[in-house]
Design an enzyme around this catalytic site. Structure first.
Site, PDB file in Angstrom:
ATOM      1  N   TYR A   1       4.030   6.273   9.992  1.00 57.44           N
ATOM      2  CA  TYR A   1       3.127   5.153   9.693  1.00 57.44           C
ATOM      3  C   TYR A   1       3.873   4.009   8.999  1.00 57.44           C
ATOM      4  O   TYR A   1       3.687   2.840   9.346  1.00 57.44           O
ATOM      5  CB  TYR A   1       1.965   5.621   8.814  1.00 57.44           C
ATOM      6  CG  TYR A   1       0.848   4.592   8.696  1.00 57.44           C
ATOM      7  CD1 TYR A   1       0.889   3.593   7.725  1.00 57.44           C
ATOM      8  CD2 TYR A   1      -0.232   4.595   9.579  1.00 57.44           C
ATOM      9  CE1 TYR A   1      -0.104   2.641   7.622  1.00 57.44           C
ATOM     10  CE2 TYR A   1      -1.244   3.645   9.479  1.00 57.44           C
ATOM     11  CZ  TYR A   1      -1.172   2.675   8.503  1.00 57.44           C
ATOM     12  OH  TYR A   1      -2.153   1.715   8.418  1.00 57.44           O
TER      13      TYR A   1
ATOM     14  N   TYR B   1      -9.205   5.457   7.617  1.00 60.35           N
ATOM     15  CA  TYR B   1      -9.342   5.762   9.051  1.00 60.35           C
ATOM     16  C   TYR B   1     -10.358   6.904   9.149  1.00 60.35           C
ATOM     17  O   TYR B   1     -10.125   7.985   8.603  1.00 60.35           O
ATOM     18  CB  TYR B   1      -8.020   6.241   9.628  1.00 60.35           C
ATOM     19  CG  TYR B   1      -6.954   5.183   9.756  1.00 60.35           C
ATOM     20  CD1 TYR B   1      -6.135   4.827   8.683  1.00 60.35           C
ATOM     21  CD2 TYR B   1      -6.744   4.517  10.972  1.00 60.35           C
ATOM     22  CE1 TYR B   1      -5.146   3.859   8.809  1.00 60.35           C
ATOM     23  CE2 TYR B   1      -5.749   3.553  11.099  1.00 60.35           C
ATOM     24  CZ  TYR B   1      -4.963   3.230  10.023  1.00 60.35           C
ATOM     25  OH  TYR B   1      -3.989   2.269  10.146  1.00 60.35           O
TER      26      TYR B   1
ATOM     27  N   HIS C   1       0.852  -1.193   0.000  1.00 59.66           N
ATOM     28  CA  HIS C   1       0.000   0.000   0.000  1.00 59.66           C
ATOM     29  C   HIS C   1       0.884   1.239   0.000  1.00 59.66           C
ATOM     30  O   HIS C   1       1.749   1.381   0.861  1.00 59.66           O
ATOM     31  CB  HIS C   1      -0.916   0.018   1.233  1.00 59.66           C
ATOM     32  CG  HIS C   1      -2.155  -0.811   1.084  1.00 59.66           C
ATOM     33  ND1 HIS C   1      -3.295  -0.585   1.808  1.00 59.66           N
ATOM     34  CD2 HIS C   1      -2.425  -1.870   0.286  1.00 59.66           C
ATOM     35  CE1 HIS C   1      -4.229  -1.455   1.455  1.00 59.66           C
ATOM     36  NE2 HIS C   1      -3.718  -2.254   0.528  1.00 59.66           N
TER      37      HIS C   1
ATOM     38  N   PRO D   1      -4.163   0.256  18.665  1.00 59.49           N
ATOM     39  CA  PRO D   1      -3.878  -0.240  17.309  1.00 59.49           C
ATOM     40  C   PRO D   1      -4.062   0.809  16.207  1.00 59.49           C
ATOM     41  O   PRO D   1      -3.817   0.536  15.052  1.00 59.49           O
ATOM     42  CB  PRO D   1      -4.854  -1.399  17.137  1.00 59.49           C
ATOM     43  CG  PRO D   1      -5.881  -1.229  18.172  1.00 59.49           C
ATOM     44  CD  PRO D   1      -5.280  -0.443  19.286  1.00 59.49           C
TER      45      PRO D   1
ATOM     46  N   LYS E   1       0.912  -0.372  15.010  1.00 60.12           N
ATOM     47  CA  LYS E   1       2.295  -0.428  15.493  1.00 60.12           C
ATOM     48  C   LYS E   1       2.599  -1.567  16.454  1.00 60.12           C
ATOM     49  O   LYS E   1       3.768  -1.807  16.773  1.00 60.12           O
ATOM     50  CB  LYS E   1       2.632   0.906  16.186  1.00 60.12           C
ATOM     51  CG  LYS E   1       2.709   2.061  15.207  1.00 60.12           C
ATOM     52  CD  LYS E   1       3.954   1.964  14.308  1.00 60.12           C
ATOM     53  CE  LYS E   1       3.845   2.811  13.062  1.00 60.12           C
ATOM     54  NZ  LYS E   1       3.576   1.984  11.878  1.00 60.12           N
TER      55      LYS E   1
HETATM   56  P1  FAS Z   1       1.466 -11.840  21.855  1.00 60.11           P
HETATM   57  O1  FAS Z   1       0.495 -11.458  22.933  1.00 60.11           O
HETATM   58  O2  FAS Z   1       0.999 -11.915  20.441  1.00 60.11           O
HETATM   59  O3  FAS Z   1       2.093 -13.286  22.172  1.00 60.11           O
HETATM   60  C1  FAS Z   1       2.442 -13.634  23.510  1.00 60.11           C
HETATM   61  C2  FAS Z   1       2.352 -15.148  23.613  1.00 60.11           C
HETATM   62  O4  FAS Z   1       2.772 -15.521  24.932  1.00 60.11           O
HETATM   63  C3  FAS Z   1       0.924 -15.649  23.441  1.00 60.11           C
HETATM   64  O5  FAS Z   1       0.896 -16.681  22.477  1.00 60.11           O
HETATM   65  C4  FAS Z   1       0.532 -16.155  24.831  1.00 60.11           C
HETATM   66  O6  FAS Z   1      -0.311 -17.296  24.779  1.00 60.11           O
HETATM   67  C5  FAS Z   1       1.883 -16.518  25.427  1.00 60.11           C
HETATM   68  N1  FAS Z   1       1.919 -16.463  26.891  1.00 60.11           N
HETATM   69  C6  FAS Z   1       1.326 -15.568  27.710  1.00 60.11           C
HETATM   70  N2  FAS Z   1       1.623 -15.863  28.997  1.00 60.11           N
HETATM   71  C7  FAS Z   1       2.431 -16.964  28.980  1.00 60.11           C
HETATM   72  C8  FAS Z   1       3.049 -17.751  29.976  1.00 60.11           C
HETATM   73  N3  FAS Z   1       2.912 -17.455  31.274  1.00 60.11           N
HETATM   74  N4  FAS Z   1       3.800 -18.807  29.596  1.00 60.11           N
HETATM   75  C9  FAS Z   1       3.948 -19.122  28.285  1.00 60.11           C
HETATM   76  N5  FAS Z   1       3.366 -18.419  27.271  1.00 60.11           N
HETATM   77  C10 FAS Z   1       2.618 -17.351  27.632  1.00 60.11           C
HETATM   78  N6  FAS Z   1      -1.492  -4.765  16.648  1.00 60.11           N
HETATM   79  C11 FAS Z   1      -1.587  -4.118  15.467  1.00 60.11           C
HETATM   80  O7  FAS Z   1      -0.572  -3.648  14.965  1.00 60.11           O
HETATM   81  N7  FAS Z   1      -2.817  -3.976  14.853  1.00 60.11           N
HETATM   82  C12 FAS Z   1      -3.966  -4.512  15.384  1.00 60.11           C
HETATM   83  O8  FAS Z   1      -5.036  -4.386  14.818  1.00 60.11           O
HETATM   84  C13 FAS Z   1      -3.907  -5.214  16.596  1.00 60.11           C
HETATM   85  N8  FAS Z   1      -5.019  -5.772  17.140  1.00 60.11           N
HETATM   86  C14 FAS Z   1      -4.919  -6.436  18.350  1.00 60.11           C
HETATM   87  C15 FAS Z   1      -6.038  -7.026  18.969  1.00 60.11           C
HETATM   88  C16 FAS Z   1      -5.925  -7.685  20.195  1.00 60.11           C
HETATM   89  C17 FAS Z   1      -7.146  -8.306  20.847  1.00 60.11           C
HETATM   90  C18 FAS Z   1      -4.675  -7.756  20.841  1.00 60.11           C
HETATM   91  C19 FAS Z   1      -4.536  -8.436  22.193  1.00 60.11           C
HETATM   92  C20 FAS Z   1      -3.562  -7.188  20.241  1.00 60.11           C
HETATM   93  C21 FAS Z   1      -3.668  -6.534  18.989  1.00 60.11           C
HETATM   94  N9  FAS Z   1      -2.561  -5.955  18.366  1.00 60.11           N
HETATM   95  C22 FAS Z   1      -2.635  -5.297  17.197  1.00 60.11           C
HETATM   96  C23 FAS Z   1      -1.283  -6.019  18.965  1.00 60.11           C
HETATM   97  C24 FAS Z   1      -0.711  -7.370  18.635  1.00 60.11           C
HETATM   98  O9  FAS Z   1      -0.633  -7.520  17.264  1.00 60.11           O
HETATM   99  C25 FAS Z   1       0.591  -7.461  19.350  1.00 60.11           C
HETATM  100  O10 FAS Z   1       1.353  -6.277  19.195  1.00 60.11           O
HETATM  101  C26 FAS Z   1       1.403  -8.639  18.917  1.00 60.11           C
HETATM  102  O11 FAS Z   1       0.617  -9.784  19.053  1.00 60.11           O
HETATM  103  C27 FAS Z   1       2.647  -8.653  19.802  1.00 60.11           C
HETATM  104  O12 FAS Z   1       3.231  -9.883  19.697  1.00 60.11           O
HETATM  105  P2  FAS Z   1       3.899 -10.563  20.976  1.00 60.11           P
HETATM  106  O13 FAS Z   1       4.716  -9.560  21.667  1.00 60.11           O
HETATM  107  O14 FAS Z   1       4.474 -11.833  20.471  1.00 60.11           O
HETATM  108  O15 FAS Z   1       2.701 -10.837  21.995  1.00 60.11           O
HETATM  109  C1  PHB Z   2      -6.065  -4.422  10.747  1.00 61.69           C
HETATM  110  O1  PHB Z   2      -6.158  -4.645   9.520  1.00 61.69           O
HETATM  111  O2  PHB Z   2      -6.388  -5.254  11.613  1.00 61.69           O
HETATM  112  C2  PHB Z   2      -5.541  -3.078  11.190  1.00 61.69           C
HETATM  113  C3  PHB Z   2      -4.979  -2.242  10.246  1.00 61.69           C
HETATM  114  C4  PHB Z   2      -4.506  -1.005  10.652  1.00 61.69           C
HETATM  115  C5  PHB Z   2      -4.625  -0.626  11.979  1.00 61.69           C
HETATM  116  C6  PHB Z   2      -5.192  -1.480  12.931  1.00 61.69           C
HETATM  117  C7  PHB Z   2      -5.668  -2.713  12.517  1.00 61.69           C
HETATM  118  O3  PHB Z   2      -4.173   0.591  12.377  1.00 61.69           O
END
Ligand code: FAS
Ligand code: PHB
Length: 389
Positions: free
Chosen positions: A384, A200, A72, A292, A296
């Site tokens: 961005y 957005y 994009h 989000p 980032k």
């Molecule tokens: P993660 O949380 O992905 O991974 C951590 C892992 O550790 C998990 O698999 C968990 O099961 C495991 N864990 C936890 N406790 C543990 C323990 N005690 N022992 C062993 N394992 C354990 N980011 C965006 O950029 N755009 C988005 O739209 C977006 N939407 C999101 C929506 C939700 C609901 C959430 C929660 C996050 C969202 N994020 C988004 C942010 C997300 O993408 C995170 O930044 C990304 O998953 C970060 O990756 P990790 O740091 O690996 O953490």
């Molecule tokens: C998504 O596609 O899930 C998404 C994209 C951009 C954002 C947040 C979420 O800023």
């Protein structure tokens, strides 16, 4: 059991670190609480910075993202019926890539299988030991038995609700947090995206985001109450509300369909300082959270992994401590820039319950200034698409 680097958490941060270290011949064991299927079922991020793609390439796993990801060159910000396109190509000549976090995680798991990386699922009662010694270890329960994993280093990649951050003594860590008074209700649908770039939207009814995973899978979000519940939202109610929040020409073009996933995510800004304690190094959501809005979260987990991967490779290559000593400061310098950008995008595009008429006028003036000022658009584009590592 012994390894060189124990990685707690098999999400994107933990898996990416394990695969990068594997490339350098450094042995790791990943301890993951959930099943592989559960980790792969999560619908989260959708936009990758070039830095993340480059790291996947370093680990030898960028082929599918490069083949199936959608570059994009811009994004649209709308306010009321007006809109402004932020032209990444014109301002920074760098695209972002639309490629879901689920796909990244699949690619990482496939790489771990191919490399024979140990990823142990279903662990519980994970406890970190002797972090301030040269012989740290991790104990955990698995299938009713107790295990101890001894190692040189521990990477805390266990997300916001993990145990690693808590293993830093409370008097040695400082927490910075802002909880936003709203959430995001997200829907995934097998429908063509409403536009070829992300939209957005700041509307008088609240924020909305039109995103996608590919040309037949769309991801939409609307700002909702902090205490809202998915059960309050039928698909029809969601689509009606989304239409009300995006410019008319897009509302008319919107193709709706049954939701195949529907969830509410809370929004917060959060940072833990430092990101290191002795032989423990925090990466990703374990150390910081961003709303989000700036896409980032996942991408900042990647920059942490980049710094830690470099530092550990130096230590194992020639015992150099400098990278490890510098890790927390280096990672946090970029984290705080990302926190600022994500907070700014969120403040610009959402409606806050306690917003005064003056606050609203400021928000509208900021959007109008952005629409009229190429330099301001360039700053948004630079942040961005991803700040340099
Ligand atoms: P993660 O949380 O992905 O991974 C951590 C892992 O550790 C998990 O698999 C968990 O099961 C495991 N864990 C936890 N406790 C543990 C323990 N005690 N022992 C062993 N394992 C354990 N980011 C965006 O950029 N755009 C988005 O739209 C977006 N939407 C999101 C929506 C939700 C609901 C959430 C929660 C996050 C969202 N994020 C988004 C942010 C997300 O993408 C995170 O930044 C990304 O998953 C970060 O990756 P990790 O740091 O690996 O953490
Ligand atoms: C998504 O596609 O899930 C998404 C994209 C951009 C954002 C947040 C979420 O800023």
């Amino acid at each position: 059991m012994k390894t060189q680097v124990a990685i707690i958490g098999g999400g994107p941060a933990g898996l990416l670190l394990s695969q990068l270290l594997c490339k350098a011949g450094i042995d790791t064991v990943v301890l993951e609480r959930q099943s592989r299927a559960h980790v792969l079922s999560r619908i989260r991020a959708g936009v990758l910075e070039r830095g993340m793609l480059d790291l996947l390439a370093q680990a030898g796993i960028a082929d599918r993202a490069r083949a199936e990801g959608i570059p994009h060159d811009g994004t649209v910000l709308s306010y009321g019926a007006q809109e402004v396109r932020i032209d990444f190509k014109a301002h920074v000549d760098t695209p972002v890539t639309v490629y879901g976090q689920t796909e990244v995680t699949k690619d990482l798991y496939d790489s771990a299988d191919a490399n024979g990386t140990q990823v142990i699922h279903g662990v519980s009662d994970v406890v970190l030991h002797d972090l301030d010694s040269n012989t740290p270890s991790v104990t955990y329960q698995l299938d009713g038995a107790s295990h101890r994993l001894t190692c040189d280093f521990i990477a805390g990649c266990d997300g916001f609700h993990g145990v690693s951050r808590q293993a830093i003594p409370a008097d040695k860590r400082r927490i910075f947090e802002k909880v936003y008074p709203f959430g995001w209700l997200g829907v995934l649908s097998r429908t063509p995206p409403v536009h070829d770039e992300l939209i957005y939207a700041n509307s008088e009814r609240g924020f909305a985001l039109c995103s996608m995973r590919n040309t037949s899978l769309s991801r939409y979000y609307i700002q909702c109450r902090q205490d809202d519940h998915v059960d309050n939202w039928s698909d029809a109610a969601f689509w009606d509300e989304l239409r009300r929040r995006i410019p008319p020409q897009h509302a008319e073009a919107l193709v709706t369909g049954p939701s195949i996933e529907k969830s509410i995510a809370p929004l917060r800004s959060f940072v833990c300082e430092p990101m290191r304690y002795g032989r423990l190094f925090l990466c990703g959501d374990a150390a910081h959270i961003v709303p989000p809005t700036g896409a980032k979260g996942l991408n900042t987990a990647a920059s942490d992994v980049h710094y830690l991967n470099q530092a550990l490779r130096s230590w194992y290559a020639d015992g150099a401590e400098a990278g490890l000593e510098r890790y927390s400061e280096q990672a946090l310098a970029r984290v705080w820039k990302v926190e600022r950008f994500s907070w700014w995008m969120t403040s610009l595009l959402h409606r806050f319950p306690d917003q005064s008429e003056f606050d609203l006028r400021m928000q509208q003036a900021e959007l109008a200034a952005l629409a009229a000022t190429p330099e301001a658009q360039a700053v948004l584009a630079r942040n961005y698409v991803g700040l340099p590592y």
